[in-house]
Design an enzyme around this catalytic site. Structure first.
Site: not given
Ligand code: 5RP
Length: 219
Positions: A31, A82-84, A95, A97, A103, A121
């Site tokens: 994102t 972003g966030a999971d 996290g 990624g 972060e 999400k």
């Molecule tokens: C990386 C993160 C990202 O914000 C999280 O994994 C969301 O990733 P994406 O935007 O690819 O869905 O915390 O450490």
């Protein structure tokens, strides 16, 4: 509408929060990649930019930005990431990624934290997505045993080394009824660098794209 387009829409909406002369923190993930791609549109407003990972730094540099060190900029006006997973209290799991430590530092140092996500999400209770835990390598088995005691299932992220030279345990099936308490408790385990529960410093603004509209809510 596919998830990538939703991410792009949330990312573009975040540009509205960028004021003149801002010191901007930039998170990590796909994102955020969309956000970085759009950032050139507001280049003149940005006084300094700080990255939460080497991946983000190299993408910002590829867009012509000179990336500053947090140690030199002082606090950040605005942090975009972003966030999971995210809940209605603006608490998050992050996290996926593996960039969670930097972060969390940027989130802590920021006056305003904008979380950009697509609607997949949003959750009622955090924890369906595995919680990433950055550990120093020699502590990984000890820390894994502590999470097993807490009824989680830790899995070492094979072949992955963080930007800080550490390893990641992904904790599956963790029940997280009280995210701030759990974040604080697990962060105190010896050998843990960072826990991917972001609850004690939640986001200030959630920008959520659902394919039809982009919703913005303030805490
Ligand atoms: C990386 C993160 C990202 O914000 C999280 O994994 C969301 O990733 P994406 O935007 O690819 O869905 O915390 O450490």
């Amino acid at each position: 509408m596919d998830q990538t387009e939703k991410k792009r829409q949330a990312a573009i909406a975040a540009l509205d929060y960028i004021d003149d002369g801002v010191t901007l923190g930039v998170g990590s993930g796909t994102t955020v990649h969309q956000f970085i791609d759009a950032l050139a549109q507001v280049r003149d407003k940005i006084a300094a930019v700080v990255a939460s990972s080497w991946d983000t730094q190299s993408r910002l540099e590829a867009q012509g930005f000179e990336v500053s060190d947090l140690a030199d900029t002082g606090d950040i006006d605005l942090y975009v990431d972003g966030a999971d997973e995210a809940n209605k209290h603006f608490q998050m799991i992050k996290g996926g990624g593996g960039a969670l430590t930097r972060e969390k530092v940027l989130a802590a140092a920021s006056r305003r934290f904008i979380c950009i996500i697509d609607d997949s999400k949003l959750v009622g209770t955090l924890g369906a997505f595995p919680v990433a835990v950055e550990v120093i390598p020699m502590a990984r088995s000890y820390v894994a045993r502590q999470f097993i005691r807490a009824r989680g299932q830790p899995i070492l992220r094979e072949g992955f080394v963080t930007d800080n030279g550490n390893q990641i345990l992904d904790i599956h099936n963790l029940s997280i009824p009280n995210p701030p308490e759990m974040e604080s408790r697990f962060s105190q385990l010896a050998g843990v660098v960072t826990v991917g529960i972001f609850a004690n410093r939640p986001a200030d603004v959630m920008v959520v794209a659902d394919g039809k509209a982009v919703r913005r809510s303030e805490r």
